[in-house]
Design a protein around this motif. Structure first.
Motif, mmCIF file in Angstrom:
data_model
loop_
_atom_site.group_PDB
_atom_site.id
_atom_site.type_symbol
_atom_site.label_atom_id
_atom_site.label_comp_id
_atom_site.label_asym_id
_atom_site.label_seq_id
_atom_site.Cartn_x
_atom_site.Cartn_y
_atom_site.Cartn_z
ATOM 1 N N ARG A 375 0.740 -1.412 0.399
ATOM 2 C CA ARG A 375 0.220 -0.149 0.258
ATOM 3 C C ARG A 375 1.104 1.072 0.447
ATOM 4 N NH1 ARG A 375 -4.102 -0.531 4.511
ATOM 5 N NH2 ARG A 375 -2.665 0.184 5.920
ATOM 6 N N GLY A 376 0.176 2.116 -0.919
ATOM 7 C CA GLY A 376 1.135 3.338 -0.869
ATOM 8 C C GLY A 376 1.567 2.983 -2.069
ATOM 9 N N GLU A 377 2.702 2.039 -2.482
ATOM 10 C CA GLU A 377 3.460 2.496 -3.864
ATOM 11 C C GLU A 377 2.731 2.909 -5.017
ATOM 12 O OE1 GLU A 377 6.680 -1.779 -2.740
ATOM 13 O OE2 GLU A 377 5.144 -1.606 -4.088
ATOM 14 N N ASN A 378 3.623 3.264 -5.946
ATOM 15 C CA ASN A 378 3.210 3.148 -7.241
ATOM 16 C C ASN A 378 3.245 2.292 -8.290
ATOM 17 O OD1 ASN A 378 2.567 5.740 -6.881
ATOM 18 N ND2 ASN A 378 4.246 6.290 -6.566
ATOM 19 N N ILE A 379 2.081 2.033 -9.332
ATOM 20 C CA ILE A 379 2.678 1.016 -10.402
ATOM 21 C C ILE A 379 1.711 1.491 -11.502
ATOM 22 C CG2 ILE A 379 1.739 -1.109 -8.919
ATOM 23 C CD1 ILE A 379 -1.203 -0.598 -9.463
ATOM 24 N N PHE A 380 2.483 1.161 -12.592
ATOM 25 C CA PHE A 380 2.217 2.040 -13.950
ATOM 26 C C PHE A 380 1.604 1.247 -14.688
ATOM 27 C CE2 PHE A 380 6.348 3.145 -12.157
ATOM 28 C CZ PHE A 380 6.099 4.841 -12.877
ATOM 29 N N LYS A 386 0.255 5.344 -17.423
ATOM 30 C CA LYS A 386 -0.016 6.772 -17.033
ATOM 31 C C LYS A 386 1.060 5.298 -14.939
ATOM 32 C CE LYS A 386 -4.022 8.192 -18.822
ATOM 33 N NZ LYS A 386 -5.357 8.239 -18.564
ATOM 34 N N LYS A 387 1.087 6.121 -14.317
ATOM 35 C CA LYS A 387 1.260 6.281 -13.106
ATOM 36 C C LYS A 387 -0.056 6.314 -11.880
ATOM 37 C CE LYS A 387 4.094 8.190 -10.502
ATOM 38 N NZ LYS A 387 4.864 9.143 -9.926
ATOM 39 N N VAL A 388 0.712 5.021 -11.316
ATOM 40 C CA VAL A 388 -1.441 4.908 -9.869
ATOM 41 C C VAL A 388 -0.668 4.672 -8.442
ATOM 42 C CG1 VAL A 388 -3.434 3.915 -9.719
ATOM 43 C CG2 VAL A 388 -3.030 3.746 -12.214
ATOM 44 N N LYS A 389 -0.891 5.866 -8.104
ATOM 45 C CA LYS A 389 -0.277 5.169 -6.603
ATOM 46 C C LYS A 389 -1.908 4.547 -5.676
ATOM 47 C CE LYS A 389 1.176 7.659 -2.295
ATOM 48 N NZ LYS A 389 1.677 8.167 -1.255
ATOM 49 N N LEU A 415 -8.236 -3.326 -6.891
ATOM 50 C CA LEU A 415 -7.441 -1.664 -6.191
ATOM 51 C C LEU A 415 -8.708 -1.247 -6.414
ATOM 52 C CD1 LEU A 415 -4.623 -1.907 -7.947
ATOM 53 C CD2 LEU A 415 -4.465 -2.389 -5.870
ATOM 54 N N PHE A 416 -8.986 0.774 -5.402
ATOM 55 C CA PHE A 416 -9.580 1.590 -6.268
ATOM 56 C C PHE A 416 -8.767 2.705 -7.329
ATOM 57 C CE2 PHE A 416 -11.674 -0.709 -3.261
ATOM 58 C CZ PHE A 416 -13.199 -0.478 -2.575
ATOM 59 N N GLY A 417 -10.011 3.468 -8.412
ATOM 60 C CA GLY A 417 -9.336 4.449 -8.577
ATOM 61 C C GLY A 417 -8.566 3.866 -9.171
ATOM 62 N N VAL A 418 -8.413 3.369 -10.695
ATOM 63 C CA VAL A 418 -7.573 2.709 -11.188
ATOM 64 C C VAL A 418 -8.557 2.873 -12.855
ATOM 65 C CG1 VAL A 418 -5.657 1.181 -12.404
ATOM 66 C CG2 VAL A 418 -5.920 1.239 -9.879
ATOM 67 N N ASP A 419 -8.094 3.517 -13.050
ATOM 68 C CA ASP A 419 -8.158 3.716 -15.041
ATOM 69 C C ASP A 419 -7.506 2.701 -15.625
ATOM 70 O OD1 ASP A 419 -10.393 4.700 -17.207
ATOM 71 O OD2 ASP A 419 -8.341 6.327 -17.638
ATOM 72 N N CYS A 420 -8.306 2.056 -15.769
ATOM 73 C CA CYS A 420 -7.822 0.496 -17.021
ATOM 74 C C CYS A 420 -8.248 0.020 -17.579
ATOM 75 C CB CYS A 420 -6.831 -0.464 -16.654
ATOM 76 S SG CYS A 420 -7.958 -0.888 -14.775
ATOM 77 N N ALA A 421 -8.092 -0.955 -18.396
ATOM 78 C CA ALA A 421 -9.279 -2.337 -19.826
ATOM 79 C C ALA A 421 -9.214 -3.131 -18.559
ATOM 80 C CB ALA A 421 -8.998 -2.396 -20.829
ATOM 81 N N SER A 422 -10.227 -3.945 -19.030
ATOM 82 C CA SER A 422 -9.573 -5.760 -18.307
ATOM 83 C C SER A 422 -8.761 -5.996 -19.686
ATOM 84 C CB SER A 422 -11.180 -6.057 -19.158
ATOM 85 O OG SER A 422 -11.292 -7.652 -18.135
ATOM 86 N N GLY A 423 -8.479 -6.551 -19.020
ATOM 87 C CA GLY A 423 -6.663 -7.576 -19.754
ATOM 88 C C GLY A 423 -5.612 -6.392 -19.461
ATOM 89 N N PHE A 426 -0.194 -4.667 -15.202
ATOM 90 C CA PHE A 426 0.988 -3.732 -14.171
ATOM 91 C C PHE A 426 2.470 -3.721 -14.190
ATOM 92 C CE2 PHE A 426 -4.094 -2.341 -14.297
ATOM 93 C CZ PHE A 426 -3.944 -1.064 -14.361
ATOM 94 N N VAL A 427 2.925 -2.278 -13.838
ATOM 95 C CA VAL A 427 4.351 -3.109 -12.762
ATOM 96 C C VAL A 427 5.052 -2.238 -12.575
ATOM 97 C CG1 VAL A 427 5.376 -4.851 -15.473
ATOM 98 C CG2 VAL A 427 4.808 -1.916 -15.301
ATOM 99 N N ASN A 428 5.536 -1.962 -11.231
ATOM 100 C CA ASN A 428 5.966 -1.025 -10.693
ATOM 101 C C ASN A 428 7.310 -0.720 -11.276
ATOM 102 O OD1 ASN A 428 7.526 -3.071 -10.232
ATOM 103 N ND2 ASN A 428 7.042 -2.843 -8.087
ATOM 104 N N ASP A 429 8.002 -0.224 -12.084
ATOM 105 C CA ASP A 429 8.342 0.027 -13.149
ATOM 106 C C ASP A 429 8.361 0.119 -14.269
ATOM 107 O OD1 ASP A 429 10.819 0.742 -14.078
ATOM 108 O OD2 ASP A 429 12.061 -1.366 -13.578
ATOM 109 N N GLY A 430 8.573 1.858 -14.078
ATOM 110 C CA GLY A 430 7.545 2.114 -15.778
ATOM 111 C C GLY A 430 8.511 2.077 -17.253
#
Length: 745
Positions: A375-380, A386-389, A415-423, A426-430
Motif C-alpha cells: 500500500r502506498g506504492e506506485n504502479i504503471f 500511466k502511473k497510479v498510486k 484496487l480502487f481508482g485505477v483507470d484501465c481496461a480488462s486485460g 501492471f508493473v511497478n517499474d515504468g
C-alpha cells in the motif's frame, strides 16, 4: 504474528468484556486471513459448470466447512437471505449467478482463493476472465444432466488457458442420478482421460456417503450439516465394485504416467502414495481428470473435494506464466517466464482481469504473478504507461472488502481508482514494457434497440451504459444513424434483459428493449474482378488512383473474417498507399449494400493499379478501394449469412415429439438425442433469428419442466425468403423502394 499485531491484540484483551468479544474475534480472523502463506500452501481455483449444476451451493458449503461463514443459505432460499456469493439482488431473485465473485478461505493451513463463475452461456466472459487468472479448476457436473452444452464451452476455455481440473459429479441425491453415465460422457464428448477416485454409497434418496478408491475406505458425513466426518470399512456389498474401479483407475493412470506404468507392467501393487502422486502428476499435465462425487445440497463429499484440491491441483509456483517483452524493436515478441516465488526483489507484475463499479468507485480485480505490492506504492499501466498510486489494497469476500497492507505473487486482490481496461498488465517499474496475454472476448450475437422510457433519465442512462460496457466487454453499445436508434449487443436475450433490469434498479432508469436484431453478415458467392479508377479534378491538386484485382469468397470455416492481400509487383501502386487501400476495403465492409449488415468471408486481392506523381494520395487510394468494392457489389453475386446456434434441450420424455416438431418449425436440424430414465436431451442446430421467444414457448409445451441452452456454432447462408425480407427491409429503411421514390418525387 508480528510484534505490532501482538501488542494490538493484547491491548484489546486488557479491555475485554462481553460487548467486545466479537471485536476480538473479528480482529483475530483478520490477522488469520491476512497472514502470508508459503507458495506451496496457496491454491487459486475456479468453480465452473453448466447452468444449475450446483456451483454456488458447492461454494457456500466450502465456505461453511472452512469456517469462513457461520450459516449456510440456499441459492433460492425461503429465508430471503440467499447464498453469500450471489450478492446481487437480481441473482437472489432469479436463483442464477450473473457476475463471477471472488473469495478466499483457509483449509488445513492452506490459503484457497476461489472464484465462483456463472453457468449461463450469456455470461460466458465471466468464466473466460476467471479461468485466465486461475491455476486450477473444479468442473462441476450434474449427476442427471451430465455433460451439457455449457460444460463443453467451459472445457474449451480450460483448454485455451491450459487449466488443470478436477471433476466433481454433484446432485447424487436427485432422481435419475447416474454418475457412471456422466464419466462415459466425459470420455466420449470431452475426450477426457477420466476415472473415478471416489464412488457413491447409494444414489438418490439412498445416498449415504462416498467410497475412497485410493485409500479403500468409506466416508460418512454425520451431524446436522455433514460437518462431522467418519471413516469406516468399505461395506461388503461394495467391495467387489471398489476393487474393479480401483483397478480401472490404475489402468487409466498407467496409460499416461510412466512411473505408475512401469509398476503396472512389472505387476507390482502400487501404494496409496504412488497412486496419489501419479494422480497429481497427470492432473497437472492435463492428461488425466480425477472424478469425485457428492451432493453439495445434502452436505456430502465437500470436505474430501477440498482435500483433493490441496493434493492434486497446482500451487502458483507450479504453473508457468509468461509475458511479452516489448522493450525495443529488437526485443519485441520475446517471451519471458515470470518468477512466481514470493521474492520481493523481483519487479511486480499483475494482470487486471475484471472491472466492477462499487459505491467507493471503480474496483479493479488483479492477479499478482511476480513480486510484491505494498500500500502506498506506485504502479504503471504497461499499455498506457500511466502511473497510479495505490491508496487501498483489498481482498474480496463476495461483495465484502477486507483491507490488506501488501500482496505477493499468487494472490488475487482488488484496487480502487485505477483507470484501465480488462486485460491490462501492471508493473511497478515504468521502464519495464511487459504485456501478458489478454483475455479472449467472444463476439456478441444478439442486438436490441434500447431507449429510456423517460427523456429526463438520459443522464442516468448514459452513466449506466458507460459503466456496464466498461465492466463487461461482451456488452456493446452503439448508435445506428440510419435507423436513428441506440443499439445494445450482447451474448443473448437474458444478458440484455439483466442489464435492462439493472439500469432500472441501480440507476432508477426504466428502459424499453426493442425486438432483438441478429448480427447477419453479407458475403460473396463467387469470385469477381475489379478495375476501378478514382479521378477528381477541381482546380489545384486533384485525386487520382486506380486499383485492379480480384475479390473472392473465403472457405466456409473462415466466413466471419476479412482478408487483404497485396500481390502488386513494381511501382504502379506505391507501397505507402497500400494501407490506404486496405483501410478503404475494411471501411466499406462495415456496412454491406445488400442489407446494411457487415461484409465478411471475403478476400481482397490487390494485383495492380496506377498512380499520378502529383495527384495520388492515401485518401485517393482509400476512395478507389471503396469504389472497387461497390463495383464488385454491383457486378458480383452476394448472399446473406446468419448465425446458427447449437441448441440443447432437456425435457421429460413424454414431450419429445412436440418439442422436436417445434424445433423443425423454427428451421432447426436435429443432430441427435439421448434419453435416460424418463428424461431426453435433444441436440439441434437452429438459426438464431428463429430462437426468439423460445424460452416461454418451451415452458408452456413442457409444463415448465423443459430447459434449454444455446451457444454460437457458425455462420451459414440463410434461406431465400429470409434474404428477400432483409433486402426489402433495408431498401425500405433507405427509401429505395419504387413507391417510396414516387412519393419523394
Amino acid at each position: 504474528m508480528t510484534i505490532s499485531n501482538f501488542l494490538r491484540l493484547s491491548n484489546v484483551l486488557r479491555s475485554v468484556n462481553k460487548s467486545n468479544v466479537s471485536q476480538i474475534e473479528k480482529f483475530s480472523s483478520h490477522v488469520k486471513y491476512a497472514e502470508h502463506k508459503p507458495l506451496e500452501k496457496i491454491r487459486n481455483i475456479g468453480i465452473s459448470a453448466h447452468i444449475d449444476s450446483g456451483k454456488t451451493t458447492l461454494t457456500e458449503r466450502i465456505l461453511y466447512y472452512t469456517g469462513r461463514i457461520d450459516q449456510m443459505h440456499e441459492v433460492k432460499g425461503k429465508d430471503n437471505v440467499g447464498a453469500v456469493m450471489d450478492s446481487m439482488e437480481l441473482e437472489r431473485q432469479r436463483g442464477i449467478t450473473i457476475q463471477s465473485a471472488a473469495t478466499y478461505t483457509i483449509w488445513k493451513d492452506h490459503n484457497i482463493n476461489i472464484i465462483d463463475t456463472p453457468g449461463h452461456v450469456d455470461f460466458t466472459v465471466e468464466v473466460e476472465r476467471a479461468l485466465r487468472v486461475l491455476d486450477g479448476a473444479v468442473l462441476v457436473l450434474c449427476a442427471v444432466g451430465g455433460v451439457q452444452s455449457q460444460t463443453l464451452t467451459v472445457n474449451r476455455q480450460m483448454k485455451r488457458y491450459t487449466v488443470p481440473c478436477l471433476a466433481f459429479i454433484n446432485k447424487l441425491d436427485r432422481m435419475g442420478a447416474n454418475p457412471y453415465r456422466v464419466v462415459k460422457q466425459m470420455r466420449s464428448k470431452m475426450n477426457h482421460n477420466a476415472a473415478f477416485v471416489q464412488l457413491p454409497i447409494g444414489l438418490e434418496k439412498e445416498c449415504q456417503g462416498i467410497l475412497d478408491l485410493i485409500e479403500e475406505r468409506a466416508i460418512y458425513f454425520d451431524g446436522d450439516y455433514g460437518e462431522s466426518i467418519r471413516y469406516d470399512e468399505v461395506p461388503k456389498d461394495n467391495r467387489a465394485e471398489v476393487q474393479e474401479r480401483r483397478h480401472e483407475l490404475i489402468e487409466h493412470l498407467s496409460n499416461v504416467d510412466e512411473t505408475l506404468g512401469e509398476l503396472f507392467l512389472e505387476e507390482k501393487t502400487p501404494t496409496v502414495a504412488d497412486i496419489k502422486q501419479a494422480v497429481r502428476r497427470t492432473t497437472l499435465k492435463r492428461s488425466f481428470t480425477p472424478v469425485l462425487v457428492g451432493t453439495a445440497l445434502k452436505n456430502k463429499g465437500v470436505q474430501p473435494l477440498l482435500d483433493s484440491v490441496l493434493e492434486y491441483l497446482p500451487n502458483p509456483g507450479e504453473v508457468e506464466n509468461t509475458a511479452m517483452l516489448n522493450e525495443d524493436k529488437e526485443g519485441e515478441g520475446q517471451t519471458i517466464v515470470l518468477d512466481p516465488s514470493r521474492n520481493d526483489k523481483k519487479p511486480f507484475v499483475g494482470l487486471a482481469f475484471k472491472l466492477e463499479v462499487s459505491k467507493f468507485g471503480q474496483l479493479t480485480y488483479l492477479r499478482c504473478y511476480q513480486g510484491m505490492l505494498k500500500r502506498g506504492e506506485n504502479i504503471f499501466n504497461a499499455r498506457t504507461n500511466k502511473k497510479v498510486k495505490i491508496s487501498r489494497l483489498v481482498r474480496m469476500h463476495s461483495n465484502n472488502m477486507e483491507e490488506v497492507t501488501e500482496v505477493m505473487a499468487g494472490d488475487i486482490f482488488a484496487l480502487f481508482g485505477v483507470d484501465c481496461a480488462s486485460g491490462d498488465t501492471f508493473v511497478n517499474d515504468g521502464k519495464l514494457q511487459l504485456a501478458m496475454e489478454s483475455i479472449h472476448v467472444p463476439d456478441p450475437v444478439v442486438s436490441m434497440a434500447i431507449k429510456p422510457k423517460n427523456n429526463k433519465d438520459r443522464d442516468n442512462f448514459s452513466k449506466a451504459v458507460a459503466r456496464f460496457t466498461k465492466e463487461d466487454p461482451t456488452f456493446q453499445f452503439r448508435y445506428d444513424p440510419d435507423n436513428k436508434e441506440t443499439i445494445v449487443s450482447g451474448m443473448g436475450e437474458l444478458h440484455l434483459e439483466i442489464y435492462a433490469q439493472r439500469m432500472e434498479r441501480e440507476y432508477n432508469c426504466p428502459v424499453e428493449l426493442g425486438k432483438p436484431k441478429v448480427a447477419f453478415r453479407e458475403t460473396m458467392m463467387s469470385s469477381c474482378s475489379f478495375d476501378y479508377l478514382h479521378k477528381k479534378q477541381s482546380g489545384g491538386a486533384g485525386q487520382y488512383a486506380r486499383v485492379t484485382g480480384i475479390m473472392e469468397p473465403l472457405p466456409p470455416h473462415q466466413n466471419t473474417t476479412l482478408e487483404f492481400i497485396d500481390e502488386t509487383i513494381g511501382t504502379n501502386v506505391p507501397k505507402q498507399f497500400v494501407p490506404g487501400i486496405e483501410k478503404g476495403f475494411l471501411d466499406t465492409c462495415q456496412k454491406g449494400y445488400l442489407s446494411g449488415h457487415k461484409v465478411s468471408g471475403v478476400k481482397f486481392r490487390l494485383q495492380d493499379g496506377a498512380h499520378h506523381i502529383v495527384d495520388s494520395s492515401e485518401l485517393a487510394f482509400f476512395l478507389a478501394a471503396k469504389g472497387a468494392v461497390k463495383e464488385v457489389f454491383d457486378d458480383g453475386a452476394w448472399q446473406i449469412l446468419e448465425p446458427i446456434m447449437f441448441v440443447e434441450v432437456t425435457l421429460p420424455e413424454e414431450f419429445h415429439g412436440t418439442v422436436v416438431g417445434q424445433l423443425n418449425k423454427r428451421g432447426g436440424i436435429i443432430t441427435g438425442s439421448e434419453g435416460t430414465e424418463g428424461w431426453t436431451t435433444i441436440y439441434a442446430e437452429v438459426p438464431l433469428n428463429n430462437m426468439f421467444g423460445y424460452a416461454g414457448e418451451l415452458r408452456s409445451m413442457t409444463q415448465g419442466k423443459g430447459e434449454f441452452s444455446m451457444e454460437y456454432s457458425r455462420y451459414s447462408p440463410c434461406l431465400p425468403d429470409v434474404q428477400e425480407k432483409l433486402i426489402r427491409k433495408h431498401q425500405e429503411d433507405m427509401g429505395l423502394l419504387p413507391d417510396q421514390k414516387k412519393k419523394k418525387n
